[in-house]
Design a protein around this motif. Sequence first.
Motif, PDB file in Angstrom:
ATOM      1  N   GLN A   9       0.924  -1.287  -0.010  1.00  0.00           N
ATOM      2  CA  GLN A   9      -0.020   0.029   0.075  1.00  0.00           C
ATOM      3  C   GLN A   9       0.913   1.381   0.022  1.00  0.00           C
ATOM      4  O   GLN A   9       1.908   1.365   0.537  1.00  0.00           O
ATOM      5  N   ILE A  10       0.329   2.105  -0.768  1.00  0.00           N
ATOM      6  CA  ILE A  10       1.005   3.560  -0.797  1.00  0.00           C
ATOM      7  C   ILE A  10       0.082   4.521  -0.110  1.00  0.00           C
ATOM      8  O   ILE A  10      -0.879   4.786  -0.592  1.00  0.00           O
ATOM      9  N   THR A  11       0.685   5.170   0.920  1.00  0.00           N
ATOM     10  CA  THR A  11      -0.052   6.070   1.864  1.00  0.00           C
ATOM     11  C   THR A  11       0.074   7.264   1.418  1.00  0.00           C
ATOM     12  O   THR A  11      -0.634   8.355   1.913  1.00  0.00           O
ATOM     13  N   GLY A  12       1.096   7.625   0.997  1.00  0.00           N
ATOM     14  CA  GLY A  12       1.424   9.297   0.675  1.00  0.00           C
ATOM     15  C   GLY A  12       2.908   9.377  -0.171  1.00  0.00           C
ATOM     16  O   GLY A  12       3.567   8.158  -0.082  1.00  0.00           O
ATOM     17  N   LEU A  13       3.267  10.484  -0.738  1.00  0.00           N
ATOM     18  CA  LEU A  13       4.370  10.664  -1.338  1.00  0.00           C
ATOM     19  C   LEU A  13       5.369  11.650  -0.330  1.00  0.00           C
ATOM     20  O   LEU A  13       4.756  12.534   0.190  1.00  0.00           O
ATOM     21  N   ARG A  14       6.473  11.358  -0.456  1.00  0.00           N
ATOM     22  CA  ARG A  14       7.334  12.233   0.310  1.00  0.00           C
ATOM     23  C   ARG A  14       7.609  13.376  -0.707  1.00  0.00           C
ATOM     24  O   ARG A  14       7.677  13.413  -1.718  1.00  0.00           O
ATOM     25  N   PRO A  15       7.899  14.594   0.124  1.00  0.00           N
ATOM     26  CA  PRO A  15       8.121  15.870  -0.581  1.00  0.00           C
ATOM     27  C   PRO A  15       9.404  15.887  -1.714  1.00  0.00           C
ATOM     28  O   PRO A  15      10.185  15.085  -1.495  1.00  0.00           O
ATOM     29  N   GLY A  16       8.955  16.097  -2.640  1.00  0.00           N
ATOM     30  CA  GLY A  16      10.087  16.264  -3.912  1.00  0.00           C
ATOM     31  C   GLY A  16       9.928  15.113  -4.921  1.00  0.00           C
ATOM     32  O   GLY A  16      10.741  14.888  -5.633  1.00  0.00           O
ATOM     33  N   HIS A  17       8.922  14.250  -4.705  1.00  0.00           N
ATOM     34  CA  HIS A  17       9.024  12.898  -5.309  1.00  0.00           C
ATOM     35  C   HIS A  17       7.800  12.787  -6.219  1.00  0.00           C
ATOM     36  O   HIS A  17       6.680  13.240  -5.843  1.00  0.00           O
ATOM     37  N   ALA A  18       7.834  12.245  -7.404  1.00  0.00           N
ATOM     38  CA  ALA A  18       6.705  12.303  -8.257  1.00  0.00           C
ATOM     39  C   ALA A  18       6.162  10.663  -8.127  1.00  0.00           C
ATOM     40  O   ALA A  18       6.866   9.935  -7.761  1.00  0.00           O
ATOM     41  N   PRO A  19       4.795  10.670  -8.458  1.00  0.00           N
ATOM     42  CA  PRO A  19       4.343   9.344  -8.208  1.00  0.00           C
ATOM     43  C   PRO A  19       4.812   8.244  -8.909  1.00  0.00           C
ATOM     44  O   PRO A  19       4.799   7.142  -8.707  1.00  0.00           O
ATOM     45  N   GLY A  20       5.198   8.602 -10.301  1.00  0.00           N
ATOM     46  CA  GLY A  20       5.935   7.574 -11.180  1.00  0.00           C
ATOM     47  C   GLY A  20       7.065   6.858 -10.691  1.00  0.00           C
ATOM     48  O   GLY A  20       7.452   5.971 -10.791  1.00  0.00           O
ATOM     49  N   GLU A  21       7.799   7.611  -9.776  1.00  0.00           N
ATOM     50  CA  GLU A  21       8.918   7.227  -8.921  1.00  0.00           C
ATOM     51  C   GLU A  21       8.551   5.917  -8.513  1.00  0.00           C
ATOM     52  O   GLU A  21       9.657   5.109  -8.022  1.00  0.00           O
ATOM     53  N   VAL A  22       7.594   5.737  -7.448  1.00  0.00           N
ATOM     54  CA  VAL A  22       7.363   4.812  -6.685  1.00  0.00           C
ATOM     55  C   VAL A  22       7.319   3.596  -7.277  1.00  0.00           C
ATOM     56  O   VAL A  22       8.341   2.454  -6.925  1.00  0.00           O
ATOM     57  N   MET A  23       6.681   3.202  -8.414  1.00  0.00           N
ATOM     58  CA  MET A  23       6.883   1.738  -9.128  1.00  0.00           C
ATOM     59  C   MET A  23       8.212   1.550  -9.736  1.00  0.00           C
ATOM     60  O   MET A  23       8.826   0.505  -9.816  1.00  0.00           O
ATOM     61  N   ASP A  24       8.890   2.745 -10.384  1.00  0.00           N
ATOM     62  CA  ASP A  24      10.333   2.834 -10.660  1.00  0.00           C
ATOM     63  C   ASP A  24      11.143   2.115  -9.713  1.00  0.00           C
ATOM     64  O   ASP A  24      11.952   1.264  -9.988  1.00  0.00           O
ATOM     65  N   LEU A  25      11.099   2.712  -8.605  1.00  0.00           N
ATOM     66  CA  LEU A  25      11.934   2.226  -7.628  1.00  0.00           C
ATOM     67  C   LEU A  25      11.577   0.823  -7.202  1.00  0.00           C
ATOM     68  O   LEU A  25      12.517  -0.154  -6.876  1.00  0.00           O
ATOM     69  N   ALA A  26      10.157   0.439  -7.021  1.00  0.00           N
ATOM     70  CA  ALA A  26       9.857  -0.812  -6.596  1.00  0.00           C
ATOM     71  C   ALA A  26      10.294  -2.170  -7.577  1.00  0.00           C
ATOM     72  O   ALA A  26      10.970  -2.873  -7.215  1.00  0.00           O
ATOM     73  N   VAL A  27      10.161  -1.585  -8.895  1.00  0.00           N
ATOM     74  CA  VAL A  27      10.688  -2.608  -9.926  1.00  0.00           C
ATOM     75  C   VAL A  27      12.241  -2.870  -9.840  1.00  0.00           C
ATOM     76  O   VAL A  27      12.908  -3.891  -9.882  1.00  0.00           O
ATOM     77  N   ALA A  28      12.924  -1.567  -9.796  1.00  0.00           N
ATOM     78  CA  ALA A  28      14.596  -1.661  -9.672  1.00  0.00           C
ATOM     79  C   ALA A  28      15.004  -2.269  -8.655  1.00  0.00           C
ATOM     80  O   ALA A  28      15.855  -3.115  -8.682  1.00  0.00           O
ATOM     81  N   VAL A  29      14.577  -2.150  -7.357  1.00  0.00           N
ATOM     82  CA  VAL A  29      14.916  -2.835  -6.027  1.00  0.00           C
ATOM     83  C   VAL A  29      14.782  -4.148  -6.515  1.00  0.00           C
ATOM     84  O   VAL A  29      15.761  -5.397  -6.339  1.00  0.00           O
ATOM     85  N   VAL A  30      13.478  -4.877  -6.856  1.00  0.00           N
ATOM     86  CA  VAL A  30      13.535  -6.211  -6.966  1.00  0.00           C
ATOM     87  C   VAL A  30      14.221  -6.784  -8.223  1.00  0.00           C
ATOM     88  O   VAL A  30      14.600  -7.999  -8.195  1.00  0.00           O
ATOM     89  N   ALA A  31      14.148  -5.985  -9.238  1.00  0.00           N
ATOM     90  CA  ALA A  31      14.814  -6.598 -10.567  1.00  0.00           C
ATOM     91  C   ALA A  31      16.506  -6.419 -10.193  1.00  0.00           C
ATOM     92  O   ALA A  31      17.245  -7.264 -11.248  1.00  0.00           O
ATOM     93  N   SER A  32      17.007  -6.173  -9.269  1.00  0.00           N
ATOM     94  CA  SER A  32      18.470  -5.941  -8.849  1.00  0.00           C
ATOM     95  C   SER A  32      18.955  -7.327  -8.279  1.00  0.00           C
ATOM     96  O   SER A  32      20.011  -7.685  -8.375  1.00  0.00           O
TER      97      SER A  32
END
Length: 101
Positions: A9-32
Amino acid sequence: MPSFRATLQITGLRPGHAPGEVMDLAVAVVASRHVVEANQLDIVGGVPRITVRFMVEASEYDAENHLARNAAASLRHGVETAATTGALRTFRRSAGKWLAL
């Protein structure tokens, strides 16, 4: 290779971050460490939820589950640099069904 998925669940964005970053980070971490099969964003009860589906290297059943849980924990850790999170769940594909770990 066994297939797993992690939902977060995503409950909010931290200041200075765009919504699209969330999925990009998730995929990058697992794909590593694992092969990412798919990802998606759903809104469940008004709360965004990301899902990352991935495979782990085949080995012993409990070891595979351990790797999947670690991948899910890493996913949360990575996503929390850009967003606040809620419930994290990990599932294993077995006989055509997703079973909670």
